[in-house]
Design an enzyme around this catalytic site. Structure first.
Site: not given
Ligand code: EPZ
Length: 435
Positions: A22-23, A120, A125, A308, A400
């Site tokens: 999915k990702n 969420c 996020r 995850d 999802r």
């Molecule tokens: C991706 O989310 C995945 N989703 C998530 O999978 C996964 O848990 C996550 O990466 C971490 O591996 C998809 O790929 C669609 P991040 P993402 O930006 O990109 C902070 C699932 O279960 N952050 O890597 O949204 C954030 O708050 C989902 O399939 C900022 O502060 O995660 C977090 O603490 C859930 N500012 C950390 O970085 C930003 O602009 C990592 O988040 C972006 C992120």
């Protein structure tokens, strides 16, 4: 609202086939916005987030075909005209990953209006790093009424260093940089396999990307991209979830159609708990005939143990001999499953980002509530070993990201069924015969 009813106690035996990731599929679908030619993506998982993305792209004016026939799980996307380069709150609030259209829309159309995702279940996020990166590429950004508006005549290549490692932030800016004028160098990038898969598609579309999958990615901007055909990589989190299921139920499960190279940290941690596996080129056989031993676990960015898989690992830790300390380093609120596991008999104490799991606690069936995608998976795993019949409510969270999970589990011996409202509303009294 659908529920899953699972009677625990059956070892999982046989072969389960892993679906597309999915990702990886979500950013690859967004990448189709970068060209006016058709992009064909194969091995697309039949999950709710893909349908949400189809709606999102169609609402912008893209033509999206999505088919799950026996022969293929395929989507063809043609973004010839994008009348409305927008992502509405109605769609974004159901899927945070919708923000992946921000970079491609600014790069292709010179403007984008995307709803801020809001928080969420697992955390705030924010997308501040996506926005900062786009500003580095020359986009003008305003935020009002809950929307981000971005404009740029043409993005310009730049140096970008991510303050934090962000998966979709890396993907969003990688897509934007492909059409920028000049070279972009991005540092402190996410190294997840899904980033490399996106780059493989983009290069097939004519982009000039080097270093995807490492922390430094170089992109030489081009004037335009063309269509391409690409097969999505297998879902490493689905594979990890089924491997844990095989271990937890004391089964002998062949997890086929996965890429073990994406599972190193997961397999290493499971080996520490005594789980036996046999790894081949595209499958992992898990043999749950050994007692489980406790092992501490910290979630880290790839190639570390994936966040995850944290909830699924916690379910396993409740059955291991000894105490496991689970530390969630990526998200600030990703222990929602713990209280539901406790209601099934687990012994888990939460202290900030640490969960202390005292194992060896038999689980008993209960009516439980799914709160997010991976928490739902954790409850399914617990139900597979709980004594009695567990009812999991709000399984739309599970839908999802897991394709046909009940069919896949049933095929390897689980007693599982999906039902509508267990307590159907009382049928309306028969209408009196009107005279
Ligand atoms: C991706 O989310 C995945 N989703 C998530 O999978 C996964 O848990 C996550 O990466 C971490 O591996 C998809 O790929 C669609 P991040 P993402 O930006 O990109 C902070 C699932 O279960 N952050 O890597 O949204 C954030 O708050 C989902 O399939 C900022 O502060 O995660 C977090 O603490 C859930 N500012 C950390 O970085 C930003 O602009 C990592 O988040 C972006 C992120």
């Amino acid at each position: 609202m659908d529920k899953l009813v699972i009677r625990g106690g059956n070892p999982l035996l046989g072969t389960v086939r892993i679906s597309g990731a999915k990702n990886a599929a979500l950013p690859c679908m967004a990448a189709a916005l970068l060209t006016d030619e058709p992009v064909i993506l194969e091995n697309i998982p039949q999950v709710r987030d893909i349908e949400t993305t189809r709606k999102l792209l169609a609402a912008m004016g893209a033509e999206v075909e999505l088919g799950y026939g026996r022969a293929h799980h395929r989507t063809t996307i043609c973004a010839r005209t994008l009348a409305a380069p927008e992502a509405s709150y109605e769609l974004v609030k159901t899927m945070r990953a919708s923000t992946l259209v921000l970079g491609p829309l600014v790069a292709r159309c010179g403007r984008a209006r995307v709803s801020l995702p809001g928080g969420c279940a697992i955390g705030a996020r924010p997308i501040d790093l996506h926005i900062k990166g786009l500003e580095r590429l020359g986009a003008k950004i305003t935020q009002e009424h809950g929307y981000v508006e971005a404009t740029a005549d043409r993005l310009k290549g730049a140096e970008i260093v991510f303050d934090k490692i962000t998966v979709t932030g890396t993907e969003d800016l990688l897509m934007a940089a492909t059409l920028a004028d000049g070279e972009t160098v991005m540092q402190n990038c996410a190294r997840e396999p899904e980033v490399a898969d996106l780059a493989a598609l983009l290069n097939a579309m004519g982009a000039r990307i080097q270093g995807a999958g490492t922390s430094t990615i170089r992109v030489k901007g081009v004037a335009q991209l063309h269509g391409a055909r690409h097969r999505i990589i297998p879902d490493r989190i689905e594979a990890g979830t089924f491997i844990v299921a095989g271990a937890l139920t004391g089964g002998d499960l062949n997890v086929a159609g996965c890429d073990p190279a994406h599972l190193t940290a997961i397999l290493q941690k499971l080996a520490e708990t005594g789980v036996k596996t046999a790894v081949k080129a595209d499958s992992v056989r898990v043999m749950g005939d050994q007692p489980l031993q406790a092992a501490d676990m910290n979630t880290e960015e790839y190639p570390g143990f994936p966040t995850d898989m944290q909830a699924q690992y916690m379910a396993l830790a409740t059955q291991a001999e000894g105490t496991s300390i689970v530390v969630e380093n990526i998200f600030e609120n990703r222990f929602m499953h713990a209280q539901e596991l406790v209601r099934m008999g687990a012994n888990i104490k939460i202290e900030g980002r640490r969960a202390i799991v005292r194992g060896g606690t038999p689980l008993s069936a209960a009516a439980v509530l799914a709160s997010d995608l991976r928490a739902s998976a954790s409850l399914v795993l617990a139900a597979l070993v709980a004594d009695g019949e567990t009812i999991i409510d709000r399984v739309y969270h599970l839908d999802r990201g897991y394709e046909n999970i009940e069919e896949k589990l049933k095929l390897v011996g689980a007693e599982i069924r999906r039902v509508g409202d267990i307590f159907p509303k009382r049928a309306a009294a028969p209408a009196r015969n009107s005279v």
